[in-house]
Design an enzyme around this catalytic site. Structure first.
Site, mmCIF file in Angstrom:
data_model
loop_
_atom_site.group_PDB
_atom_site.id
_atom_site.type_symbol
_atom_site.label_atom_id
_atom_site.label_comp_id
_atom_site.label_asym_id
_atom_site.label_seq_id
_atom_site.Cartn_x
_atom_site.Cartn_y
_atom_site.Cartn_z
ATOM 1 N N GLY A 117 -31.736 50.099 -0.132
ATOM 2 C CA GLY A 117 -30.591 50.759 -0.758
ATOM 3 C C GLY A 117 -30.730 52.256 -0.705
ATOM 4 O O GLY A 117 -31.273 52.816 0.261
ATOM 5 N N GLU B 109 -36.817 50.386 1.362
ATOM 6 C CA GLU B 109 -36.239 50.959 2.571
ATOM 7 C C GLU B 109 -35.037 51.760 2.109
ATOM 8 O O GLU B 109 -34.132 51.209 1.484
ATOM 9 C CB GLU B 109 -35.827 49.825 3.507
ATOM 10 C CG GLU B 109 -35.454 50.337 4.862
ATOM 11 C CD GLU B 109 -34.617 49.333 5.614
ATOM 12 O OE1 GLU B 109 -34.970 48.160 5.641
ATOM 13 O OE2 GLU B 109 -33.582 49.759 6.136
ATOM 14 N N CYS C 152 -28.963 50.843 8.464
ATOM 15 C CA CYS C 152 -30.028 51.803 8.175
ATOM 16 C C CYS C 152 -30.500 52.482 9.449
ATOM 17 O O CYS C 152 -31.116 53.537 9.395
ATOM 18 C CB CYS C 152 -31.173 51.095 7.473
ATOM 19 S SG CYS C 152 -31.495 49.490 8.155
HETATM 20 P P1 NAP Z 1 -28.128 51.382 -4.504
HETATM 21 O O1 NAP Z 1 -27.164 52.114 -5.324
HETATM 22 O O2 NAP Z 1 -29.468 51.998 -4.322
HETATM 23 O O3 NAP Z 1 -28.309 49.930 -5.175
HETATM 24 C C1 NAP Z 1 -29.167 48.945 -4.616
HETATM 25 C C2 NAP Z 1 -29.693 48.074 -5.755
HETATM 26 O O4 NAP Z 1 -30.609 48.822 -6.547
HETATM 27 C C3 NAP Z 1 -28.616 47.579 -6.691
HETATM 28 O O5 NAP Z 1 -28.943 46.266 -7.096
HETATM 29 C C4 NAP Z 1 -28.714 48.526 -7.864
HETATM 30 O O6 NAP Z 1 -28.312 47.917 -9.077
HETATM 31 C C5 NAP Z 1 -30.192 48.841 -7.904
HETATM 32 N N1 NAP Z 1 -30.473 50.173 -8.436
HETATM 33 C C6 NAP Z 1 -29.915 51.354 -8.037
HETATM 34 N N2 NAP Z 1 -30.424 52.368 -8.763
HETATM 35 C C7 NAP Z 1 -31.308 51.819 -9.625
HETATM 36 C C8 NAP Z 1 -32.153 52.353 -10.640
HETATM 37 N N3 NAP Z 1 -32.188 53.665 -10.918
HETATM 38 N N4 NAP Z 1 -32.927 51.494 -11.336
HETATM 39 C C9 NAP Z 1 -32.905 50.169 -11.054
HETATM 40 N N5 NAP Z 1 -32.129 49.609 -10.129
HETATM 41 C C10 NAP Z 1 -31.339 50.417 -9.418
HETATM 42 O O7 NAP Z 1 -27.589 51.076 -3.056
HETATM 43 P P2 NAP Z 1 -26.179 50.464 -2.574
HETATM 44 O O8 NAP Z 1 -25.350 50.033 -3.721
HETATM 45 O O9 NAP Z 1 -26.540 49.446 -1.597
HETATM 46 O O10 NAP Z 1 -25.473 51.649 -1.792
HETATM 47 C C11 NAP Z 1 -25.345 52.952 -2.295
HETATM 48 C C12 NAP Z 1 -25.749 53.964 -1.235
HETATM 49 O O11 NAP Z 1 -27.079 53.669 -0.784
HETATM 50 C C13 NAP Z 1 -24.929 53.927 0.031
HETATM 51 O O12 NAP Z 1 -23.758 54.665 -0.077
HETATM 52 C C14 NAP Z 1 -25.875 54.499 1.049
HETATM 53 O O13 NAP Z 1 -25.844 55.885 1.013
HETATM 54 C C15 NAP Z 1 -27.229 54.027 0.581
HETATM 55 N N6 NAP Z 1 -27.712 52.860 1.358
HETATM 56 C C16 NAP Z 1 -28.572 53.098 2.355
HETATM 57 C C17 NAP Z 1 -29.062 52.040 3.099
HETATM 58 C C18 NAP Z 1 -30.034 52.277 4.199
HETATM 59 O O14 NAP Z 1 -30.537 51.308 4.758
HETATM 60 N N7 NAP Z 1 -30.354 53.495 4.560
HETATM 61 C C19 NAP Z 1 -28.658 50.727 2.847
HETATM 62 C C20 NAP Z 1 -27.748 50.513 1.807
HETATM 63 C C21 NAP Z 1 -27.307 51.598 1.073
HETATM 64 P P3 NAP Z 1 -26.845 48.203 -9.694
HETATM 65 O O15 NAP Z 1 -25.890 48.035 -8.560
HETATM 66 O O16 NAP Z 1 -26.730 47.191 -10.734
HETATM 67 O O17 NAP Z 1 -26.938 49.607 -10.180
#
Ligand code: NAP
Length: 525
Positions: free
Chosen positions: A241, A265, A302
């Site tokens: 994420g 990752e 990614c």
């Molecule tokens: P995310 O916001 O990091 O969330 C991924 C998971 O982690 C979710 O289950 C989220 O829970 C949890 N999480 C997030 N922040 C947390 C924290 N501070 N403490 C505990 N758990 C936490 O990622 P996303 O929703 O997949 O996408 C958001 C952004 O991430 C995208 O716009 C992109 O920029 C980036 N992303 C990058 C990649 C890559 O491979 N480079 C892949 C996917 C996403 P909740 O949803 O319940 O908060």
């Protein structure tokens, strides 16, 4: 299957109580049934207790038994492919073909780990026999191999609703290692998660495994996600994420009285370098391949190529070609509103930076979460002055850097943070600069690509999907391919044990016929 909207907690279903949510169709904005019930921190306690109890039995299962479990999960997922496709397309806007392909990859990964377990040599058994006559002190008998660490928590990825979610690569490798898995569902595809969760649960029952081997929780990352990572029973974490989310979990894990590994990752821009000879010889062809890679899956990989670096000679034609090809690609809907808005925000922020020009920007008119390709350009001096130009714009956007000469190109490479991949296009005439560039890039990336494109990660024994931070939290491993299993293990040594008290892999007669290192030499079986 009738979706219930509740978590899987061993043999029971969750009762929620910590909020409600629904999936949203990213194309239409329609809210989908059913309501999903979030669990609170008290459920974390119950789930972790179950997982810890299950570990006592699961860790002793043979490779054959764990392989049967992984194959049963794959079979159960295969059996619900049609249901998955219907729900996944509605929740994620991913086309049917991609959903089927990702289902295929998920089952392939599970079966690949099953093959690994059946063959058995992955435990890396090493045996040093005792030498009681050694002077001045006798040498003890020492035997070691990889063992499972304990219950693992897996955070589902938003961009791989199957292959890096409930029964995806992290879960498959942790279960293969012998670790019970607690999955934290992603809020953007809860129904897909429930269908796959039910398939895993059926496999647990069919294989007669303890209930705590698998759990799937709905709820907020900041409450149950954090509580899971803090819980003393949890011994490892898998995450895909955002950089901020991964970093928050790494900090929580490091602050525990007993710190644990977080295999996160997070963020990469996967630079593509085009050396002068390659640009001269096949610039148009490279532009075409690059734009295909950039816009595949609306750039939501990614490994998406977010930086394109080339020299000055022929650069304006090359940039024009990349921009005009990108401009022809129709916008498409992104996975969810959060990803779409952060994409538009990241592109807006990049275009306002000093020295950045817009070469192509496809405005997305269809659907509120749609995104079009964006090609930006800058000079090497501007790029090296403002390091934030290397930030990820998660989606189909790239920044082209004009690097006047070879030294400038090497300067760009040296300035980069850790990456999942680095690509170089070269010909024989580029040999000298190629060697210097690759020497820098090997320190920066987990996978080096020659005359190719970074998207499309082959699931195979030789793959490395990892890299120095911030690509991942720890560049010493991979999250794709069989080597991912060791992320959920630790080494244990048995000293001077009687043969019948040793794990079967370390017994003198090698009953499993696995490859081992005995007294310093590799013995095949
Ligand atoms: P995310 O916001 O990091 O969330 C991924 C998971 O982690 C979710 O289950 C989220 O829970 C949890 N999480 C997030 N922040 C947390 C924290 N501070 N403490 C505990 N758990 C936490 O990622 P996303 O929703 O997949 O996408 C958001 C952004 O991430 C995208 O716009 C992109 O920029 C980036 N992303 C990058 C990649 C890559 O491979 N480079 C892949 C996917 C996403 P909740 O949803 O319940 O908060």
């Amino acid at each position: 299957m009738d979706l219930q909207g509740t978590s899987f907690i061993g043999a029971a279903r969750g009762t929620g109580g910590a909020g409600e949510d629904r999936a949203v169709n990213p194309v239409s904005g329609e809210e989908l049934d059913p309501v999903y019930h979030a669990e609170g921190e008290e459920t974390v306690e119950a789930v972790c207790r179950l997982a810890a109890a299950a570990f006592v039995e699961f860790r002793e299962k043979s490779g054959e038994e764990k392989a049967v479990f992984l194959r049963t999960i794959a079979d159960e997922i295969d059996a619900v492919e049609e249901e998955i496709v219907v729900r996944m397309t509605a929740e994620t806007a991913l086309p049917e073909g991609r959903c089927r392909m990702e289902k295929g990859r998920t089952c392939f990964q599970l079966r690949l780990f099953a093959d690994l377990l059946e063959e058995g040599s992955w435990v890396d058994a090493r045996i040093d026999h005792a030498d009681p006559d050694r002077a001045p002190v006798p040498k003890p008998d020492c035997r070691s191999m990889w063992r499972p660490v304990g219950p693992a928590v897996v955070f589902c990825a938003s961009n791989f609703p199957l292959a890096y979610s409930v029964a995806g690569g992290d879960t498959a490798s942790a279960l293969a290692a012998g670790c019970p898995v607690i999955v934290k569902a992603h809020g953007s595809h809860p129904g897909t998660a429930e269908i796959v969760g039910a398939a895993v649960r059926r496999a647990v029952v069919k294989c007669g495994l303890p209930d705590g081997v698998f759990a799937l929780l709905y709820g907020s990352g900041r409450t149950i996600g954090q509580a899971l990572v803090k819980h003393p029973a949890v011994q490892a974490v898998g995450f895909t994420g955002s950089r901020s989310g991964g970093r928050a979990l790494m900090d929580t894990a490091a602050a525990r009285p007993e710190p644990i590994p977080v295999w996160a990752e997070m963020s990469a821009v996967n630079p593509v370098f085009v050396l002068p000879g390659a640009l001269k010889e096949r610039g148009e062809q490279i532009a075409e391949g690059f734009v295909g890679s950039l816009t595949l899956g609306v750039g939501q990989f990614c490994t998406n190529p977010g930086l394109l670096i080339s020299g000055s000679e022929g650069r304006s034609e090359f940039a024009g070609e990349v921009a005009s090809l990108a401009a022809e690609i129709a916008p498409a809907t992104m996975l969810h509103e959060g990803i779409a808005s952060s994409y538009h925000g990241a592109v807006d922020a990049m275009t306002t930076k000093k020295g950045v020009e817009v070469l192509a920007r496809v405005e997305a008119e269809v659907g509120k979460n749609a995104a079009g390709a964006v090609v930006l350009g800058t000079s090497v001096d501007a790029f090296l002055t403002d390091q934030s130009m290397a930030d990820e714009m998660f989606g189909p956007a790239t920044l082209m850097i004009e690097a006047g000469d070879e030294e400038a190109m090497l300067g760009v490479a040296e300035s980069l943070e850790g990456q999942l991949t680095a690509t170089v296009h070269a010909t024989g005439e580029d040999r000298e600069v190629f060697a210097r560039l690759i020497a820098v890039l090997e320190r920066k990336a987990g996978r080096l690509i020659y005359n190719g494109y970074p998207t499309g990660v082959e699931v195979c024994h030789g793959m490395v999907h990892g890299g120095p931070a911030p690509a991942t939290s720890d560049g010493r491993s991979t999250s794709v391919g069989p080597r991912a299993i060791t992320r959920f293990t630790r080494l244990v040594c048995w000293q001077d044990f009687p043969d019948d008290l040793l794990p079967v892999e370390l017994q003198e007669g090698n009953p499993l016929g696995i490859s081992r290192i005995v007294d310093g030499s590799r013995i095949e079986s």
